[in-house]
Design a protein around this motif. Structure first.
Motif, PDB file in Angstrom:
ATOM      1  N   TYR A  30      28.562  18.777  45.111  1.00 30.49           N
ATOM      2  CA  TYR A  30      29.590  19.828  45.177  1.00 30.49           C
ATOM      3  C   TYR A  30      30.234  19.862  46.559  1.00 30.49           C
ATOM      4  CZ  TYR A  30      31.582  24.560  45.150  1.00 30.49           C
ATOM      5  OH  TYR A  30      32.427  25.643  45.244  1.00 30.49           O
ATOM      6  N   THR A  31      31.547  20.074  46.596  1.00 24.18           N
ATOM      7  CA  THR A  31      32.291  20.200  47.851  1.00 24.18           C
ATOM      8  C   THR A  31      32.483  21.681  48.160  1.00 24.18           C
ATOM      9  OG1 THR A  31      33.465  18.126  47.417  1.00 24.18           O
ATOM     10  CG2 THR A  31      34.413  19.609  49.075  1.00 24.18           C
ATOM     11  N   LYS A  32      31.852  22.162  49.237  1.00 25.14           N
ATOM     12  CA  LYS A  32      31.883  23.590  49.546  1.00 25.14           C
ATOM     13  C   LYS A  32      33.120  23.982  50.349  1.00 25.14           C
ATOM     14  CE  LYS A  32      28.820  27.313  51.066  1.00 25.14           C
ATOM     15  NZ  LYS A  32      27.507  27.655  51.659  1.00 25.14           N
ATOM     16  N   VAL A  33      33.674  23.051  51.109  1.00 31.11           N
ATOM     17  CA  VAL A  33      34.874  23.336  51.914  1.00 31.11           C
ATOM     18  C   VAL A  33      36.094  22.781  51.194  1.00 31.11           C
ATOM     19  CG1 VAL A  33      36.008  22.998  54.129  1.00 31.11           C
ATOM     20  CG2 VAL A  33      33.525  23.275  54.037  1.00 31.11           C
ATOM     21  N   TRP A  34      37.024  23.683  50.869  1.00 34.55           N
ATOM     22  CA  TRP A  34      38.218  23.324  50.109  1.00 34.55           C
ATOM     23  C   TRP A  34      39.433  23.337  51.032  1.00 34.55           C
ATOM     24  CZ3 TRP A  34      37.845  26.725  45.014  1.00 34.55           C
ATOM     25  CH2 TRP A  34      36.568  26.537  44.449  1.00 34.55           C
ATOM     26  N   ASN A  35      39.898  22.149  51.360  1.00 39.06           N
ATOM     27  CA  ASN A  35      41.074  22.030  52.244  1.00 39.06           C
ATOM     28  C   ASN A  35      40.919  22.860  53.515  1.00 39.06           C
ATOM     29  OD1 ASN A  35      42.410  20.349  50.356  1.00 39.06           O
ATOM     30  ND2 ASN A  35      43.122  22.148  49.220  1.00 39.06           N
ATOM     31  N   GLY A  36      39.735  22.737  54.119  1.00 42.91           N
ATOM     32  CA  GLY A  36      39.496  23.387  55.396  1.00 42.91           C
ATOM     33  C   GLY A  36      38.959  24.802  55.319  1.00 42.91           C
ATOM     34  N   GLN A  72      27.088  25.744  40.358  1.00 42.25           N
ATOM     35  CA  GLN A  72      26.094  25.087  39.516  1.00 42.25           C
ATOM     36  C   GLN A  72      26.742  24.129  38.527  1.00 42.25           C
ATOM     37  OE1 GLN A  72      22.843  25.316  40.097  1.00 42.25           O
ATOM     38  NE2 GLN A  72      23.259  26.763  41.760  1.00 42.25           N
ATOM     39  N   MET A  73      27.930  24.528  38.022  1.00 42.84           N
ATOM     40  CA  MET A  73      28.650  23.706  37.051  1.00 42.84           C
ATOM     41  C   MET A  73      29.211  22.428  37.673  1.00 42.84           C
ATOM     42  SD  MET A  73      30.672  26.902  35.294  1.00 42.84           S
ATOM     43  CE  MET A  73      32.046  25.898  34.724  1.00 42.84           C
ATOM     44  N   HIS A  74      29.303  22.422  39.010  1.00 44.42           N
ATOM     45  CA  HIS A  74      29.952  21.291  39.677  1.00 44.42           C
ATOM     46  C   HIS A  74      29.038  20.592  40.677  1.00 44.42           C
ATOM     47  CE1 HIS A  74      33.402  23.452  38.009  1.00 44.42           C
ATOM     48  NE2 HIS A  74      34.021  22.300  38.029  1.00 44.42           N
ATOM     49  N   GLY A  75      27.740  20.569  40.357  1.00 45.70           N
ATOM     50  CA  GLY A  75      26.818  19.712  41.098  1.00 45.70           C
ATOM     51  C   GLY A  75      26.253  20.259  42.387  1.00 45.70           C
ATOM     52  N   TYR A  76      26.128  21.593  42.496  1.00 41.60           N
ATOM     53  CA  TYR A  76      25.608  22.184  43.739  1.00 41.60           C
ATOM     54  C   TYR A  76      24.175  21.738  44.013  1.00 41.60           C
ATOM     55  CZ  TYR A  76      24.945  25.805  47.321  1.00 41.60           C
ATOM     56  OH  TYR A  76      24.708  26.468  48.496  1.00 41.60           O
ATOM     57  N   LEU A  86      22.840  33.732  34.906  1.00 41.59           N
ATOM     58  CA  LEU A  86      22.827  32.824  36.055  1.00 41.59           C
ATOM     59  C   LEU A  86      21.414  32.334  36.340  1.00 41.59           C
ATOM     60  CD1 LEU A  86      24.402  31.527  38.429  1.00 41.59           C
ATOM     61  CD2 LEU A  86      23.920  33.589  39.753  1.00 41.59           C
ATOM     62  N   ASN A  87      20.436  33.238  36.244  1.00 43.76           N
ATOM     63  CA  ASN A  87      19.043  32.835  36.464  1.00 43.76           C
ATOM     64  C   ASN A  87      18.568  31.854  35.398  1.00 43.76           C
ATOM     65  OD1 ASN A  87      18.926  34.468  38.707  1.00 43.76           O
ATOM     66  ND2 ASN A  87      17.806  36.119  37.705  1.00 43.76           N
ATOM     67  N   ASP A  88      18.994  32.069  34.151  1.00 40.95           N
ATOM     68  CA  ASP A  88      18.658  31.126  33.078  1.00 40.95           C
ATOM     69  C   ASP A  88      19.184  29.732  33.409  1.00 40.95           C
ATOM     70  OD1 ASP A  88      17.402  33.044  31.514  1.00 40.95           O
ATOM     71  OD2 ASP A  88      19.176  33.449  30.276  1.00 40.95           O
ATOM     72  N   ASP A  89      20.441  29.687  33.863  1.00 39.70           N
ATOM     73  CA  ASP A  89      21.098  28.405  34.113  1.00 39.70           C
ATOM     74  C   ASP A  89      20.544  27.692  35.336  1.00 39.70           C
ATOM     75  OD1 ASP A  89      22.691  28.891  31.926  1.00 39.70           O
ATOM     76  OD2 ASP A  89      24.427  29.560  33.074  1.00 39.70           O
ATOM     77  N   THR A  90      20.213  28.450  36.375  1.00 38.07           N
ATOM     78  CA  THR A  90      19.787  27.818  37.630  1.00 38.07           C
ATOM     79  C   THR A  90      18.279  27.612  37.729  1.00 38.07           C
ATOM     80  OG1 THR A  90      19.742  29.979  38.733  1.00 38.07           O
ATOM     81  CG2 THR A  90      21.770  28.697  38.917  1.00 38.07           C
ATOM     82  N   ASN A  91      17.508  28.513  37.121  1.00 38.36           N
ATOM     83  CA  ASN A  91      16.052  28.459  37.294  1.00 38.36           C
ATOM     84  C   ASN A  91      15.276  28.066  36.047  1.00 38.36           C
ATOM     85  OD1 ASN A  91      16.068  29.444  40.068  1.00 38.36           O
ATOM     86  ND2 ASN A  91      16.732  31.385  39.183  1.00 38.36           N
ATOM     87  N   GLY A  92      15.928  28.090  34.889  1.00 42.75           N
ATOM     88  CA  GLY A  92      15.233  27.717  33.667  1.00 42.75           C
ATOM     89  C   GLY A  92      14.607  28.912  32.962  1.00 42.75           C
ATOM     90  N   PRO A  93      14.003  28.681  31.803  1.00 44.54           N
ATOM     91  CA  PRO A  93      13.544  29.774  30.937  1.00 44.54           C
ATOM     92  C   PRO A  93      12.333  30.550  31.436  1.00 44.54           C
ATOM     93  CG  PRO A  93      12.838  27.654  30.037  1.00 44.54           C
ATOM     94  CD  PRO A  93      13.742  27.360  31.191  1.00 44.54           C
ATOM     95  N   LYS A  94      11.626  30.063  32.463  1.00 43.97           N
ATOM     96  CA  LYS A  94      10.401  30.724  32.911  1.00 43.97           C
ATOM     97  C   LYS A  94      10.582  31.552  34.175  1.00 43.97           C
ATOM     98  CE  LYS A  94       7.146  27.445  30.823  1.00 43.97           C
ATOM     99  NZ  LYS A  94       5.990  26.553  31.075  1.00 43.97           N
TER     100      LYS A  94
END
Length: 232
Positions: A192-198, A183-187, A18-26
């Motif tokens: 990204y839509t955080k509220v799903w049907n209320g 992260q996969m859906h544009g957070y 998760l850290n690799d994907d969100t923060n990069g290799p450093k």
């Protein structure tokens, strides 16, 4: 092989990914891919403060408000993300898992499942494990001994809130999967839509876990995908 060790290694591996994907290799060098400084210990301090705010500690309001135990346990999982990330700066997932397993420790303080005037009178004692963890996170050290002490402090807090290891593991898997899903859906991009049907996505994730406590990481991601598709 010890079941706890295997689950610990899995969690550390997922956190590293998760850290690799969100923060990069450093990120192990303390910076994101955008060059922003990462301070995992400050993250622990701030999440610990949020956890403490789930207590009615403020003398000027909500004097008899009790505690939000469910939210406290969720905050413990958020803290775990940052404790693991800090450990992973210096150790492989396998090494970090061994250190975490060896550091497991019970707490002399136990939070009550229900609140009463008696608990109001001893709130300072009940807050001790979490304030101790916060204080540890402020220490300017990067030694192995320090990390071991930080891990011990974390496990004491886990025990204090009444979470067993499998409960922590299950909720961590859920939160990690949700963070990865976001992260996969544009957070980060704000799409990204955080509220799903209320209902917040975090609530939906917990509902999925409650229905299938033994769900795998892959299946949980698939379930989130199905629920999210119905929102758009």
């Amino acid at each position: 092989m010890n079941d706890k060790f295997e689950k610990l290694e899995e969690m550390f591996t997922l956190q590293a990914r998760l850290n690799d994907d969100t923060n990069g290799p450093k990120w192990r060098q303390g910076v994101t891919k955008q060059g922003k400084v990462i301070n995992w210990k400050r993250c622990i301090v701030m999440e610990s403060a949020e956890l403490i705010d789930s207590f009615s500690w403020k003398h000027w309001k909500n004097i008899a408000g009790g505690i939000d135990l469910e939210n406290i346990r969720i905050e413990m999982v958020d803290i775990w993300h940052f404790v693991m990330s800090y450990a992973l700066r210096f150790h492989t997932p396998e090494e970090a898992a061994k250190l975490a397993l060896a550091a497991m420790k019970e707490s002399a303080v136990k939070l009550p499942e229900s609140w009463s005037e008696e608990e109001d009178a001893r709130i300072e004692t009940l807050l001790e494990p979490f304030e101790n963890l916060m204080a540890l996170a402020l220490v300017k050290s990067e030694s192995r001994e320090y990390l071991e002490e930080l891990l011990e402090g974390f496990w004491e807090c886990v025990d204090a809130v009444g979470m067993d290891f499998d409960g922590l593991y299950r909720l961590y898997i859920g939160k990690n999967a949700l963070n990865q899903f976001r992260q996969m859906h544009g957070y980060k991009e704000g799409t990204y839509t955080k509220v799903w049907n209320g209902r917040e996505d975090n609530v939906v994730m917990q509902e999925i876990l409650a229905k299938n406590p033994d769900i795998t990481y892959k299946t949980l991601l698939e379930s989130l995908e199905e629920r999210y598709a119905a929102v758009r």
